[in-house]
Design a protein around this motif. Sequence first.
Motif, PDB file in Angstrom:
ATOM      1  N   GLU A  74       0.821  -1.217   0.000  1.00 13.54           N
ATOM      2  CA  GLU A  74       0.000   0.000   0.000  1.00 13.54           C
ATOM      3  C   GLU A  74       0.853   1.263   0.000  1.00 13.54           C
ATOM      4  OE1 GLU A  74      -3.191  -0.238  -0.455  1.00 13.54           O
ATOM      5  OE2 GLU A  74      -3.053  -2.413  -0.403  1.00 13.54           O
ATOM      6  N   VAL A  75       1.615   1.457  -1.049  1.00 14.44           N
ATOM      7  CA  VAL A  75       2.461   2.642  -1.175  1.00 14.44           C
ATOM      8  C   VAL A  75       2.362   3.167  -2.604  1.00 14.44           C
ATOM      9  CG1 VAL A  75       4.051   1.820   0.603  1.00 14.44           C
ATOM     10  CG2 VAL A  75       4.524   1.337  -1.786  1.00 14.44           C
ATOM     11  N   SER A  76       2.964   4.320  -2.831  1.00 11.55           N
ATOM     12  CA  SER A  76       2.958   4.925  -4.163  1.00 11.55           C
ATOM     13  C   SER A  76       4.260   4.702  -4.910  1.00 11.55           C
ATOM     14  CB  SER A  76       2.697   6.432  -4.054  1.00 11.55           C
ATOM     15  OG  SER A  76       1.477   6.694  -3.409  1.00 11.55           O
ATOM     16  N   ALA A  77       5.374   4.594  -4.156  1.00  8.80           N
ATOM     17  CA  ALA A  77       6.674   4.459  -4.807  1.00  8.80           C
ATOM     18  C   ALA A  77       7.646   3.748  -3.882  1.00  8.80           C
ATOM     19  CB  ALA A  77       7.224   5.829  -5.187  1.00  8.80           C
ATOM     20  N   TYR A  78       8.668   3.186  -4.500  1.00 13.05           N
ATOM     21  CA  TYR A  78       9.725   2.498  -3.760  1.00 13.05           C
ATOM     22  C   TYR A  78      11.079   3.063  -4.190  1.00 13.05           C
ATOM     23  CZ  TYR A  78       6.029  -1.006  -3.087  1.00 13.05           C
ATOM     24  OH  TYR A  78       4.861  -1.647  -2.769  1.00 13.05           O
ATOM     25  N   LEU A  79      11.991   3.103  -3.239  1.00 13.02           N
ATOM     26  CA  LEU A  79      13.392   3.370  -3.531  1.00 13.02           C
ATOM     27  C   LEU A  79      14.153   2.083  -3.281  1.00 13.02           C
ATOM     28  CD1 LEU A  79      16.098   4.845  -3.938  1.00 13.02           C
ATOM     29  CD2 LEU A  79      15.882   5.716  -1.586  1.00 13.02           C
ATOM     30  N   ALA A 151      21.371  -0.283  -8.445  1.00 22.53           N
ATOM     31  CA  ALA A 151      22.028   0.127  -7.207  1.00 22.53           C
ATOM     32  C   ALA A 151      21.242   1.225  -6.513  1.00 22.53           C
ATOM     33  CB  ALA A 151      23.454   0.599  -7.493  1.00 22.53           C
ATOM     34  N   ALA A 152      20.544   2.052  -7.287  1.00 25.66           N
ATOM     35  CA  ALA A 152      19.678   3.097  -6.728  1.00 25.66           C
ATOM     36  C   ALA A 152      18.646   3.460  -7.778  1.00 25.66           C
ATOM     37  CB  ALA A 152      20.485   4.321  -6.325  1.00 25.66           C
ATOM     38  N   MET A 153      17.415   3.044  -7.581  1.00 28.22           N
ATOM     39  CA  MET A 153      16.348   3.400  -8.521  1.00 28.22           C
ATOM     40  C   MET A 153      15.029   3.583  -7.782  1.00 28.22           C
ATOM     41  SD  MET A 153      15.090  -0.057 -10.549  1.00 28.22           S
ATOM     42  CE  MET A 153      16.457  -0.146 -11.670  1.00 28.22           C
ATOM     43  N   PHE A 154      14.278   4.570  -8.210  1.00 30.21           N
ATOM     44  CA  PHE A 154      12.937   4.827  -7.693  1.00 30.21           C
ATOM     45  C   PHE A 154      11.939   4.196  -8.652  1.00 30.21           C
ATOM     46  CE2 PHE A 154      15.624   8.031  -5.892  1.00 30.21           C
ATOM     47  CZ  PHE A 154      15.092   8.344  -4.647  1.00 30.21           C
ATOM     48  N   VAL A 155      11.005   3.438  -8.106  1.00 30.41           N
ATOM     49  CA  VAL A 155      10.056   2.688  -8.931  1.00 30.41           C
ATOM     50  C   VAL A 155       8.638   3.069  -8.520  1.00 30.41           C
ATOM     51  CG1 VAL A 155       9.265   0.405  -9.642  1.00 30.41           C
ATOM     52  CG2 VAL A 155      11.691   0.777  -9.105  1.00 30.41           C
ATOM     53  N   LYS A 156       7.843   3.492  -9.475  1.00 30.75           N
ATOM     54  CA  LYS A 156       6.437   3.791  -9.206  1.00 30.75           C
ATOM     55  C   LYS A 156       5.704   2.481  -8.923  1.00 30.75           C
ATOM     56  CE  LYS A 156       4.714   7.207 -11.406  1.00 30.75           C
ATOM     57  NZ  LYS A 156       4.270   8.066 -12.535  1.00 30.75           N
ATOM     58  N   ALA A 157       4.943   2.442  -7.840  1.00 34.65           N
ATOM     59  CA  ALA A 157       4.271   1.206  -7.436  1.00 34.65           C
ATOM     60  C   ALA A 157       3.322   0.704  -8.518  1.00 34.65           C
ATOM     61  CB  ALA A 157       3.523   1.433  -6.123  1.00 34.65           C
ATOM     62  N   GLU A 158       2.605   1.593  -9.147  1.00 35.93           N
ATOM     63  CA  GLU A 158       1.690   1.199 -10.217  1.00 35.93           C
ATOM     64  C   GLU A 158       2.441   0.520 -11.356  1.00 35.93           C
ATOM     65  OE1 GLU A 158      -1.377   3.256 -13.457  1.00 35.93           O
ATOM     66  OE2 GLU A 158      -0.364   4.491 -11.939  1.00 35.93           O
ATOM     67  N   CYS A 159       3.622   1.015 -11.649  1.00 33.71           N
ATOM     68  CA  CYS A 159       4.448   0.416 -12.696  1.00 33.71           C
ATOM     69  C   CYS A 159       4.879  -0.986 -12.300  1.00 33.71           C
ATOM     70  CB  CYS A 159       5.669   1.307 -12.960  1.00 33.71           C
ATOM     71  SG  CYS A 159       6.870   0.613 -14.118  1.00 33.71           S
ATOM     72  N   HIS A 160       5.334  -1.158 -11.044  1.00 34.06           N
ATOM     73  CA  HIS A 160       5.795  -2.476 -10.613  1.00 34.06           C
ATOM     74  C   HIS A 160       4.647  -3.473 -10.518  1.00 34.06           C
ATOM     75  CE1 HIS A 160       7.690  -5.576  -8.022  1.00 34.06           C
ATOM     76  NE2 HIS A 160       8.786  -5.207  -8.660  1.00 34.06           N
ATOM     77  N   GLN A 161       3.443  -2.997 -10.267  1.00 32.29           N
ATOM     78  CA  GLN A 161       2.289  -3.903 -10.251  1.00 32.29           C
ATOM     79  C   GLN A 161       2.068  -4.511 -11.627  1.00 32.29           C
ATOM     80  OE1 GLN A 161      -0.873  -1.432  -8.799  1.00 32.29           O
ATOM     81  NE2 GLN A 161      -0.095  -1.394  -6.699  1.00 32.29           N
ATOM     82  N   ARG A 162       2.360  -3.742 -12.671  1.00 33.53           N
ATOM     83  CA  ARG A 162       2.180  -4.233 -14.041  1.00 33.53           C
ATOM     84  C   ARG A 162       3.411  -4.954 -14.562  1.00 33.53           C
ATOM     85  NH1 ARG A 162       0.401   0.678 -17.674  1.00 33.53           N
ATOM     86  NH2 ARG A 162       0.800  -0.962 -19.227  1.00 33.53           N
TER      87      ARG A 162
END
Length: 309
Positions: A74-79, A151-162
């Motif tokens: 339940e988040v919007s983004a991940y680092l 090594a360092a990336m920000f990922v949108k949660a909606e993107c990772h769900q797909r």
Amino acid sequence: MKTIAVIIHRGPVGRTVDLATRLDVSAHLDQVTVVANDLSARPTGLPAGVSWLVPPRDLGRGGAFRYAVAAMPEVSAYLLVENNVRIGDATIGACLELLAGANIGVVAPALVDEAGARSVPARTTRFLVLPRILGNAPADRPSEANWVSGAAMFVKAECHQRVAMDGRYFHGLEDIDFCYRVRNAGWSVVICPRAAWRSGADPDPDGFRGYYEVRNRLWFTRLRGWRGRTAAAAVWTLCATLPHAITYSHRSDRGEAGSRQTPAGRLVLRGLLDGLGPVPPSGDPRADEPRPSRWAASRSRSGAGRRGG
């Protein structure tokens, strides 16, 4: 934008505790979570608000990230960040601001290594599928890239769900594969001009890098139906990588430390055979990862038998 930082941990805890402590006070992060791939217990000195997850086994970088995402959906983004990276709050804020843009799935800071070199937009080479530099990234504005380092990336949660990160690679190329699939799904991969600092990748303590470089490269090309690139990578492995590894193995075997490791040539050959063999389904890594450890264990037993005889 609720954001969780996921630190992949292995080995000495000092750097992980230091990074987690820094990220725990970030104004832009809501939670910091560590995934202990070495299955170690929570160390002393870790801030109380930092989560320490111990997976059932070593999951590699991609699998560990999937494990953390499943635990905190339940988040919007991940680092996603390795413990040898230092990233300031201004950089975190700038990257998250970019990630909030429409159709942007992944954002990475400009990584600066110990020599002061900055990461730039890159793509894989046409036939051998190796990193290739595409010129200098603008220092004053964001730029698109085919892939960025995990090594360092920000990922949108909606993107990772797909488009979930693929854990079967276990060690290497999971970040390249992920970014390629993200772009194919219609999302952009962007480099932010703000910098983060990387102290250098840890040396491979088991000497397994040669195996994974060969195997995962072949999996990457085969999964995309690139028959010509698969053939080129296999030929290159036989004609260049394998002879070089065999030469290296002979030199290492002259020393006591090298004699305790699986010969590099054998690992490369095993990587070639596994890379051309059945590809496991997408998701978590194989149950026998790290796969080369079985050959290292058998070599250790045979060596002990010879000494005992």
